[in-house]
Scaffold this motif. Sequence first.
Motif, PDB file in Angstrom:
ATOM      1  N   TRP A 213       1.070  -0.618   0.015  1.00 12.46           N
ATOM      2  CA  TRP A 213      -0.137   0.053  -0.014  1.00 12.46           C
ATOM      3  C   TRP A 213       0.890   0.877  -0.285  1.00 12.46           C
ATOM      4  CZ3 TRP A 213      -3.574  -0.986   4.380  1.00 12.46           C
ATOM      5  CH2 TRP A 213      -5.270  -2.041   3.577  1.00 12.46           C
ATOM      6  N   GLU A 214       0.408   2.083  -0.519  1.00  4.68           N
ATOM      7  CA  GLU A 214       0.816   3.550  -0.612  1.00  4.68           C
ATOM      8  C   GLU A 214      -0.128   4.453   0.707  1.00  4.68           C
ATOM      9  OE1 GLU A 214       2.657   5.191  -2.479  1.00  4.68           O
ATOM     10  OE2 GLU A 214       2.952   3.275  -4.431  1.00  4.68           O
ATOM     11  N   GLU A 215       1.090   5.192   1.205  1.00  7.04           N
ATOM     12  CA  GLU A 215       1.161   5.661   2.504  1.00  7.04           C
ATOM     13  C   GLU A 215      -0.316   6.353   1.991  1.00  7.04           C
ATOM     14  OE1 GLU A 215       4.376   8.535   4.188  1.00  7.04           O
ATOM     15  OE2 GLU A 215       5.349   6.217   5.207  1.00  7.04           O
ATOM     16  N   VAL A 216      -0.558   7.431   0.523  1.00  6.51           N
ATOM     17  CA  VAL A 216      -2.031   7.716   0.983  1.00  6.51           C
ATOM     18  C   VAL A 216      -2.873   7.733  -0.605  1.00  6.51           C
ATOM     19  CG1 VAL A 216      -2.776  10.583   0.072  1.00  6.51           C
ATOM     20  CG2 VAL A 216      -0.673  10.278   1.441  1.00  6.51           C
ATOM     21  N   TYR A 217      -3.945   7.703  -0.189  1.00  6.31           N
ATOM     22  CA  TYR A 217      -4.730   7.502  -1.799  1.00  6.31           C
ATOM     23  C   TYR A 217      -5.646   8.525  -1.481  1.00  6.31           C
ATOM     24  CZ  TYR A 217      -2.974   2.769  -2.649  1.00  6.31           C
ATOM     25  OH  TYR A 217      -1.977   1.561  -2.632  1.00  6.31           O
ATOM     26  N   ASN A 218      -6.047   8.808  -3.131  1.00  2.76           N
ATOM     27  CA  ASN A 218      -6.945   9.941  -3.012  1.00  2.76           C
ATOM     28  C   ASN A 218      -8.557   9.118  -2.977  1.00  2.76           C
ATOM     29  OD1 ASN A 218      -6.360  12.067  -2.811  1.00  2.76           O
ATOM     30  ND2 ASN A 218      -5.551  13.009  -4.586  1.00  2.76           N
ATOM     31  N   LEU A 219      -9.738   9.324  -2.781  1.00  5.06           N
ATOM     32  CA  LEU A 219     -10.826   8.352  -2.785  1.00  5.06           C
ATOM     33  C   LEU A 219     -11.970   9.470  -3.608  1.00  5.06           C
ATOM     34  CD1 LEU A 219     -12.267   5.248  -2.843  1.00  5.06           C
ATOM     35  CD2 LEU A 219     -12.667   5.374  -1.342  1.00  5.06           C
ATOM     36  N   GLY A 220     -12.443   9.483  -4.619  1.00  6.64           N
ATOM     37  CA  GLY A 220     -13.711  10.034  -5.230  1.00  6.64           C
ATOM     38  C   GLY A 220     -14.381   9.867  -6.033  1.00  6.64           C
ATOM     39  N   ILE A 221     -15.250  10.747  -7.023  1.00  4.80           N
ATOM     40  CA  ILE A 221     -15.407  10.231  -8.490  1.00  4.80           C
ATOM     41  C   ILE A 221     -14.717  10.532  -9.426  1.00  4.80           C
ATOM     42  CG2 ILE A 221     -18.096  10.782  -7.789  1.00  4.80           C
ATOM     43  CD1 ILE A 221     -17.998  13.250  -8.750  1.00  4.80           C
ATOM     44  N   GLU A 222     -15.098  10.397 -10.586  1.00  9.93           N
ATOM     45  CA  GLU A 222     -14.317  10.572 -11.498  1.00  9.93           C
ATOM     46  C   GLU A 222     -14.473  12.088 -12.253  1.00  9.93           C
ATOM     47  OE1 GLU A 222     -13.478   7.038 -14.467  1.00  9.93           O
ATOM     48  OE2 GLU A 222     -15.496   6.726 -14.130  1.00  9.93           O
ATOM     49  N   ASN A 223     -15.734  12.609 -11.940  1.00  5.58           N
ATOM     50  CA  ASN A 223     -16.554  13.691 -12.686  1.00  5.58           C
ATOM     51  C   ASN A 223     -16.306  15.173 -11.281  1.00  5.58           C
ATOM     52  OD1 ASN A 223     -18.470  12.131 -11.421  1.00  5.58           O
ATOM     53  ND2 ASN A 223     -19.451  12.420 -13.575  1.00  5.58           N
ATOM     54  N   THR A 224     -16.720  16.267 -12.039  1.00  5.19           N
ATOM     55  CA  THR A 224     -17.473  16.919 -10.449  1.00  5.19           C
ATOM     56  C   THR A 224     -18.548  17.888 -10.892  1.00  5.19           C
ATOM     57  OG1 THR A 224     -16.168  18.747 -11.572  1.00  5.19           O
ATOM     58  CG2 THR A 224     -14.914  17.806  -9.685  1.00  5.19           C
ATOM     59  N   TYR A 225     -19.264  18.510  -9.963  1.00  4.41           N
ATOM     60  CA  TYR A 225     -20.186  19.120 -10.416  1.00  4.41           C
ATOM     61  C   TYR A 225     -20.471  20.420 -10.070  1.00  4.41           C
ATOM     62  CZ  TYR A 225     -21.881  13.817  -9.930  1.00  4.41           C
ATOM     63  OH  TYR A 225     -22.108  13.176 -10.461  1.00  4.41           O
ATOM     64  N   SER A 226     -21.319  21.105 -10.670  1.00  2.00           N
ATOM     65  CA  SER A 226     -21.478  22.943 -10.239  1.00  2.00           C
ATOM     66  C   SER A 226     -22.171  22.940  -9.669  1.00  2.00           C
ATOM     67  CB  SER A 226     -21.409  23.594 -11.667  1.00  2.00           C
ATOM     68  OG  SER A 226     -22.785  23.895 -12.571  1.00  2.00           O
ATOM     69  N   LEU A 227     -22.811  24.013  -8.035  1.00  2.00           N
ATOM     70  CA  LEU A 227     -24.400  23.847  -7.942  1.00  2.00           C
ATOM     71  C   LEU A 227     -25.391  23.812  -8.967  1.00  2.00           C
ATOM     72  CD1 LEU A 227     -23.254  26.923  -5.755  1.00  2.00           C
ATOM     73  CD2 LEU A 227     -23.857  24.631  -4.741  1.00  2.00           C
ATOM     74  N   ILE A 228     -25.019  24.408 -10.204  1.00  4.41           N
ATOM     75  CA  ILE A 228     -26.318  24.733 -11.062  1.00  4.41           C
ATOM     76  C   ILE A 228     -26.467  23.183 -11.264  1.00  4.41           C
ATOM     77  CG2 ILE A 228     -26.889  25.297 -13.478  1.00  4.41           C
ATOM     78  CD1 ILE A 228     -26.939  27.257 -11.945  1.00  4.41           C
ATOM     79  N   ASP A 229     -25.099  22.462 -11.519  1.00  7.30           N
ATOM     80  CA  ASP A 229     -25.382  20.869 -12.007  1.00  7.30           C
ATOM     81  C   ASP A 229     -26.405  19.923 -10.863  1.00  7.30           C
ATOM     82  OD1 ASP A 229     -24.510  20.864 -14.463  1.00  7.30           O
ATOM     83  OD2 ASP A 229     -22.492  20.479 -13.177  1.00  7.30           O
ATOM     84  N   ILE A 230     -26.440  20.909  -9.515  1.00 11.32           N
ATOM     85  CA  ILE A 230     -26.803  19.608  -8.606  1.00 11.32           C
ATOM     86  C   ILE A 230     -28.100  20.215  -8.482  1.00 11.32           C
ATOM     87  CG2 ILE A 230     -26.513  19.501  -5.987  1.00 11.32           C
ATOM     88  CD1 ILE A 230     -23.845  19.406  -6.028  1.00 11.32           C
ATOM     89  N   ALA A 231     -28.454  21.403  -8.553  1.00 10.98           N
ATOM     90  CA  ALA A 231     -30.124  22.538  -8.738  1.00 10.98           C
ATOM     91  C   ALA A 231     -30.699  21.668  -9.649  1.00 10.98           C
ATOM     92  CB  ALA A 231     -29.587  23.423  -8.257  1.00 10.98           C
ATOM     93  N   SER A 232     -29.891  21.695 -10.789  1.00 12.61           N
ATOM     94  CA  SER A 232     -30.826  21.334 -12.070  1.00 12.61           C
ATOM     95  C   SER A 232     -31.113  19.828 -12.185  1.00 12.61           C
ATOM     96  CB  SER A 232     -30.028  20.931 -13.114  1.00 12.61           C
ATOM     97  OG  SER A 232     -29.902  22.972 -13.576  1.00 12.61           O
TER      98      SER A 232
END
Length: 290
Positions: A213-232
């Motif tokens: 294992w590495e000492e650090v792994y990022n864990l998240g999604i492959e894209n992002t959302y703006s507030l407009i994306d979420i609200a829509s």
Amino acid sequence: MKIAITGAGGLLGQNILQILKETDNKAYAFSSQGDLLRKKFSGANNFHFLELTDKIPDGTDVLINCAFPRNEDGEQMAAGLKYIQEIFCQCVEKRVGAVINISSQSVYSQSRDYPADENSGINLESKYAVGKYASELMLNTICQNTRHTNIRMASLIGTHFDQRIVNKFVKTALTDKELTVLAGRQAYGYMDVQDAADALVTMCLDTNNSKQWEEVYNLGIENTYSLIDIASEVQRQVEAELGCKVKLNKRKHEACLNTALNSQRFYETFNWKPKISLEKTVRNILQKEG
């Protein structure tokens, strides 16, 4: 396997337990909310519910540390870090096979203009970020001879995360039939808590993997959302499910915020990718609130 979870009463911990309930692995849940967990998982014969003062069981294969004070009160932060230090020392004493510490994407600058990878500079802009980074340093020092890693987790969303903007949008759309969005340069890397739990269980069951294992792994999604994306998306689903109109007001704002992560290292190491879309998360929240 014997898998211990500290902070098991939190939403991430409970989602990990939900997955482990369907396996033959033994789970040892450390929490101040033991009664709540016993009631929720009453039929799970492979679960053991422990107090915060209990010791890590002998023969534990993996410990996942989800414990961390959400409140930035100075005394609570100090007590929380002291508890984490004691847990890591116990891991060494008890010869725990591997340790996974849940850190946060907040250790990176929140005004970055790119998805942070594990080599991005550390920029601690809040007490919460300072505490998370301190937990990383403790793990790397105390458990240096134990297999370990720090998971810099994306901001999580899902049902019961009422503090998140996604949940607030759903509640507001249902009550006011109107949403007002301050649209600036925001890029949210929100990840569904069920995906996060699935990824961590995948790691636990992969401890026989020959890769170090590495000492650090990022864990998240492959894209992002703006507030407009979420609200829509909230607007679309509320209108479709309830047949009522939701007015969307867009106002320009100078706010700049970026919580995106580059998680390719984790994906490739553990052959895993997130599966739950924003659409599905909003649907789950809407079903709970509606």
